[in-house]
Write a protein that holds these residues in place. Structure first.
Motif, PDB file in Angstrom:
ATOM      1  N   ARG A   1      64.573  37.344  31.752  1.00  0.00           N
ATOM      2  CA  ARG A   1      63.532  36.284  32.352  1.00  0.00           C
ATOM      3  C   ARG A   1      62.696  35.805  31.446  1.00  0.00           C
ATOM      4  NH1 ARG A   1      61.049  39.730  37.578  1.00  0.00           N
ATOM      5  NH2 ARG A   1      59.494  38.098  37.083  1.00  0.00           N
ATOM      6  N   ARG A   2      62.602  34.536  31.645  1.00  0.00           N
ATOM      7  CA  ARG A   2      61.598  33.482  30.654  1.00  0.00           C
ATOM      8  C   ARG A   2      60.125  33.769  30.855  1.00  0.00           C
ATOM      9  NH1 ARG A   2      64.921  27.842  31.204  1.00  0.00           N
ATOM     10  NH2 ARG A   2      66.974  28.496  30.436  1.00  0.00           N
ATOM     11  N   ASN A   3      59.788  34.525  31.782  1.00  0.00           N
ATOM     12  CA  ASN A   3      58.264  34.840  31.852  1.00  0.00           C
ATOM     13  C   ASN A   3      57.669  35.795  30.887  1.00  0.00           C
ATOM     14  OD1 ASN A   3      55.610  35.468  32.762  1.00  0.00           O
ATOM     15  ND2 ASN A   3      56.284  35.033  34.996  1.00  0.00           N
ATOM     16  N   LYS A   4      56.996  35.264  29.842  1.00  0.00           N
ATOM     17  CA  LYS A   4      56.749  36.193  28.962  1.00  0.00           C
ATOM     18  C   LYS A   4      55.525  37.192  29.325  1.00  0.00           C
ATOM     19  CE  LYS A   4      57.986  33.063  25.131  1.00  0.00           C
ATOM     20  NZ  LYS A   4      57.257  32.472  24.020  1.00  0.00           N
ATOM     21  N   GLN A   5      54.677  36.671  30.134  1.00  0.00           N
ATOM     22  CA  GLN A   5      53.628  37.509  30.837  1.00  0.00           C
ATOM     23  C   GLN A   5      54.213  38.638  31.603  1.00  0.00           C
ATOM     24  OE1 GLN A   5      51.230  34.195  32.633  1.00  0.00           O
ATOM     25  NE2 GLN A   5      49.493  35.180  31.514  1.00  0.00           N
ATOM     26  N   TRP A   6      55.233  38.370  32.503  1.00  0.00           N
ATOM     27  CA  TRP A   6      56.068  39.392  33.064  1.00  0.00           C
ATOM     28  C   TRP A   6      56.679  40.461  32.336  1.00  0.00           C
ATOM     29  CZ3 TRP A   6      61.029  41.105  32.995  1.00  0.00           C
ATOM     30  CH2 TRP A   6      61.252  41.961  34.083  1.00  0.00           C
ATOM     31  N   TYR A   7      57.288  40.052  31.527  1.00  0.00           N
ATOM     32  CA  TYR A   7      57.807  40.767  30.406  1.00  0.00           C
ATOM     33  C   TYR A   7      56.975  41.749  29.747  1.00  0.00           C
ATOM     34  CZ  TYR A   7      60.260  42.912  26.397  1.00  0.00           C
ATOM     35  OH  TYR A   7      60.833  43.948  25.495  1.00  0.00           O
ATOM     36  N   ARG A   8      55.734  41.245  29.201  1.00  0.00           N
ATOM     37  CA  ARG A   8      54.666  42.325  28.660  1.00  0.00           C
ATOM     38  C   ARG A   8      54.290  43.252  29.620  1.00  0.00           C
ATOM     39  NH1 ARG A   8      49.599  40.073  25.099  1.00  0.00           N
ATOM     40  NH2 ARG A   8      48.853  42.221  24.502  1.00  0.00           N
ATOM     41  N   LEU A   9      54.237  42.758  30.831  1.00  0.00           N
ATOM     42  CA  LEU A   9      53.666  43.928  32.005  1.00  0.00           C
ATOM     43  C   LEU A   9      55.004  44.788  32.025  1.00  0.00           C
ATOM     44  CD1 LEU A   9      51.893  44.882  34.123  1.00  0.00           C
ATOM     45  CD2 LEU A   9      53.025  43.221  35.796  1.00  0.00           C
ATOM     46  N   ALA A  10      56.044  44.454  32.238  1.00  0.00           N
ATOM     47  CA  ALA A  10      57.418  45.600  32.328  1.00  0.00           C
ATOM     48  C   ALA A  10      57.544  46.326  30.982  1.00  0.00           C
ATOM     49  CB  ALA A  10      58.466  44.668  32.706  1.00  0.00           C
ATOM     50  N   LYS A  11      57.304  45.379  30.024  1.00  0.00           N
ATOM     51  CA  LYS A  11      57.282  46.241  28.691  1.00  0.00           C
ATOM     52  C   LYS A  11      56.260  47.398  28.505  1.00  0.00           C
ATOM     53  CE  LYS A  11      55.911  44.486  24.845  1.00  0.00           C
ATOM     54  NZ  LYS A  11      54.719  45.193  24.327  1.00  0.00           N
TER      55      LYS A  11
ATOM     56  N   PHE B   1      50.991  39.878  40.912  1.00  0.00           N
ATOM     57  CA  PHE B   1      49.682  39.367  40.756  1.00  0.00           C
ATOM     58  C   PHE B   1      48.639  40.851  41.259  1.00  0.00           C
ATOM     59  CE2 PHE B   1      50.408  37.913  45.036  1.00  0.00           C
ATOM     60  CZ  PHE B   1      49.516  38.300  45.855  1.00  0.00           C
ATOM     61  N   PHE B   2      47.592  40.860  40.424  1.00  0.00           N
ATOM     62  CA  PHE B   2      46.424  42.142  40.751  1.00  0.00           C
ATOM     63  C   PHE B   2      45.239  41.596  40.376  1.00  0.00           C
ATOM     64  CE2 PHE B   2      48.995  42.983  37.017  1.00  0.00           C
ATOM     65  CZ  PHE B   2      48.254  43.686  36.124  1.00  0.00           C
ATOM     66  N   GLY B   3      44.074  42.112  41.089  1.00  0.00           N
ATOM     67  CA  GLY B   3      42.927  41.873  40.499  1.00  0.00           C
ATOM     68  C   GLY B   3      41.912  42.063  41.267  1.00  0.00           C
ATOM     69  N   GLN B   4      40.754  41.474  41.076  1.00  0.00           N
ATOM     70  CA  GLN B   4      39.619  41.347  41.872  1.00  0.00           C
ATOM     71  C   GLN B   4      39.634  39.946  42.433  1.00  0.00           C
ATOM     72  OE1 GLN B   4      36.506  43.952  41.388  1.00  0.00           O
ATOM     73  NE2 GLN B   4      36.396  43.234  43.452  1.00  0.00           N
ATOM     74  N   LEU B   5      39.816  40.000  43.929  1.00  0.00           N
ATOM     75  CA  LEU B   5      39.665  38.802  44.681  1.00  0.00           C
ATOM     76  C   LEU B   5      38.186  38.487  45.141  1.00  0.00           C
ATOM     77  CD1 LEU B   5      41.424  36.731  46.223  1.00  0.00           C
ATOM     78  CD2 LEU B   5      41.509  38.396  48.295  1.00  0.00           C
ATOM     79  N   ASP B   6      37.392  39.374  45.444  1.00  0.00           N
ATOM     80  CA  ASP B   6      36.180  39.334  45.914  1.00  0.00           C
ATOM     81  C   ASP B   6      35.306  40.477  45.412  1.00  0.00           C
ATOM     82  OD1 ASP B   6      33.696  39.614  48.250  1.00  0.00           O
ATOM     83  OD2 ASP B   6      34.446  37.748  48.304  1.00  0.00           O
TER      84      ASP B   6
ATOM     85  N   GLU C   1      36.350  47.834  32.758  1.00  0.00           N
ATOM     86  CA  GLU C   1      36.960  47.046  32.016  1.00  0.00           C
ATOM     87  C   GLU C   1      38.247  46.500  32.581  1.00  0.00           C
ATOM     88  OE1 GLU C   1      38.175  49.626  28.673  1.00  0.00           O
ATOM     89  OE2 GLU C   1      35.834  50.063  28.030  1.00  0.00           O
ATOM     90  N   ALA C   2      38.361  45.106  32.277  1.00  0.00           N
ATOM     91  CA  ALA C   2      39.650  44.482  33.257  1.00  0.00           C
ATOM     92  C   ALA C   2      40.466  43.685  32.154  1.00  0.00           C
ATOM     93  CB  ALA C   2      39.065  43.412  34.439  1.00  0.00           C
ATOM     94  N   ASN C   3      41.640  44.451  31.735  1.00  0.00           N
ATOM     95  CA  ASN C   3      42.195  43.850  30.583  1.00  0.00           C
ATOM     96  C   ASN C   3      43.833  43.609  31.060  1.00  0.00           C
ATOM     97  OD1 ASN C   3      42.784  46.660  31.096  1.00  0.00           O
ATOM     98  ND2 ASN C   3      42.699  47.390  29.047  1.00  0.00           N
ATOM     99  N   TRP C   4      43.780  42.751  32.175  1.00  0.00           N
ATOM    100  CA  TRP C   4      44.913  42.408  32.722  1.00  0.00           C
ATOM    101  C   TRP C   4      45.354  40.920  32.767  1.00  0.00           C
ATOM    102  CZ3 TRP C   4      41.881  45.301  36.626  1.00  0.00           C
ATOM    103  CH2 TRP C   4      41.129  44.304  37.563  1.00  0.00           C
ATOM    104  N   GLN C   5      44.569  40.125  32.216  1.00  0.00           N
ATOM    105  CA  GLN C   5      44.940  38.606  32.345  1.00  0.00           C
ATOM    106  C   GLN C   5      45.960  38.332  31.382  1.00  0.00           C
ATOM    107  OE1 GLN C   5      43.872  36.576  34.520  1.00  0.00           O
ATOM    108  NE2 GLN C   5      42.639  38.136  35.285  1.00  0.00           N
TER     109      GLN C   5
END
Length: 369
Positions: free
Chosen positions: A52-62, A309-314, A346-350
């Motif tokens: 998969r070419r999505n580098k953000q996805w790969y970093r999350l999976a790794k 995707f995940f995080g604070q919606l409101d 601490e939100a370190n997920w972007q």
């Protein structure tokens, strides 16, 4: 003490519940397991050779795979739940050489891959006697997770720590309260980890969500291979993966059925699809495929770009969904990241995803005359 509601007791919700600080939060988990992807799943934790070419996805999976040693230690997960079994990748020889080069490159930032070895056909068969003597690449860091067993363990731990469970479907009354049955309850934070049901759950609050359901079926064969607990998992060249567990339990899966949506029926078409995909790799196909078996069926959540995707919606609402077929790898880590955010701020997920607005948008309400 703040009150938190977690809606959805799958791999994210159950992990999150166990990592929340019990001295800080009073947690209620609403769980309707019908069609739940985690309960129906068992899979391979081995994301490093994905194309998969999505580098953000790969970093999350790794990073999700690298998180497993902590997860195992924190919750004492035994071999009936997770085991670092090693992974075999069966491909034509030219592709194996390419995969080996990719593995060596990715090991530089992911030492969890472990040892990398190109196997002859005879060595492949020694590793997993069900297979024909075909060339393969073996990476020692790969593992297998039984989603159903994981949920059973995590639910018990959550109950022991004081999490309250309610097995009912809920609706959002607003961003801080929900209804279930004849009851309405308010919370300081509501966390939605309901897979593809997120779209319907947020609709009354005027949100549009980029999600679709996908049906997945896998087959669980009960065999006489008593040493199956020592077998590696095998990623076959095609639709199916071979996932051995303890006591002769061999899993074959899984399908990716976009048109079936919420249908949870077991189908002979899935059996034919998965077994036909595996036959070319099995030395004695009928020795496995004619043994007693049962199905596991669940519904995954996919976004248009196949990324979670995940995080604070409101201010009072958090969400997580879109894991697709990588949920067993990424789900526990996402649950941990959400809990860490609530425990510490601490939100370190972007680094792992696009902006939340890519997947969830608030519809403008028409002005009244």
């Amino acid at each position: 003490m703040q009150k938190i509601a977690i809606i959805g007791g799958g791999i994210i919700g159950m992990t999150l519940a166990n990592y929340l600080d019990p001295k800080k939060y009073q947690v209620t988990l609403f769980d309707d397991p019908t069609g739940q992807a985690t309960k129906a799943s068992a899979g391979i934790i081995s994301p490093w050779l994905s194309k998969r070419r999505n580098k953000q996805w790969y970093r999350l999976a790794k990073d999700g795979a690298a998180f497993f040693p902590k997860l195992i230690q924190d919750f004492q997960l035994d071999h009936t739940i997770y085991q670092q079994s090693g992974t075999l990748l069966l491909r034509p020889e030219k592709q194996i050489a390419e995969l080996r080069a990719l593995a060596e490159e990715r090991k530089k930032s992911a030492p969890e891959i472990g040892t990398i070895k190109q196997l002859t056909g005879e060595q492949t068969q020694q590793e997993l006697p069900l297979l024909k003597p075909l060339p393969a690449l073996k990476i020692s860091g790969g593992g297998r997770l039984d989603g159903k067993a994981y949920l059973i363990r995590m639910r018990k731990l959550a109950q022991d720590s004081g999490v309250k469970f309610i097995s009912q479907r809920v609706q959002l009354a607003n961003i801080q309260s929900l209804t279930y049955g004849n009851n309405q309850a308010a919370f300081d934070q509501i966390i939605l980890t309901v897979g593809p049901h997120l779209k319907g759950l947020l609709a009354p609050l005027n949100y549009q969500v980029d999600l679709r359901p996908q049906k997945g079926q896998l087959l669980v064969f009960e065999t006489a291979f008593n040493s199956s607990g020592n077998f590696p998992v095998a990623m076959l060249d095609g639709e199916a993966d071979l996932i051995p567990f303890l006591n002769g339990k061999i899993l074959l899966g899984a399908t990716h059925e976009n048109e079936a949506a919420w249908d949870l029926s077991e189908t002979p078409e899935a059996f034919e699809q998965l077994t036909n995909s595996a036959r070319d790799f099995l030395i004695e196909p009928e020795k496995l495929l004619t043994t007693p078996f049962h199905y596991r069926v669940g519904t995954r959540a996919y976004t248009s770009d196949y990324a979670p995707f995940f995080g604070q919606l409101d201010d009072h609402l958090l969400v997580a969904s879109g894991l697709g077929s990588s949920g067993l790898t990424t789900g526990p880590y996402i649950g941990y990241l959400l809990a860490h955010y609530l425990n510490t701020g601490e939100a370190n997920w972007q680094v792992y995803q696009k902006e939340l607005s890519t997947y969830i948008q608030r519809k403008e309400t028409p002005e009244s005359d």
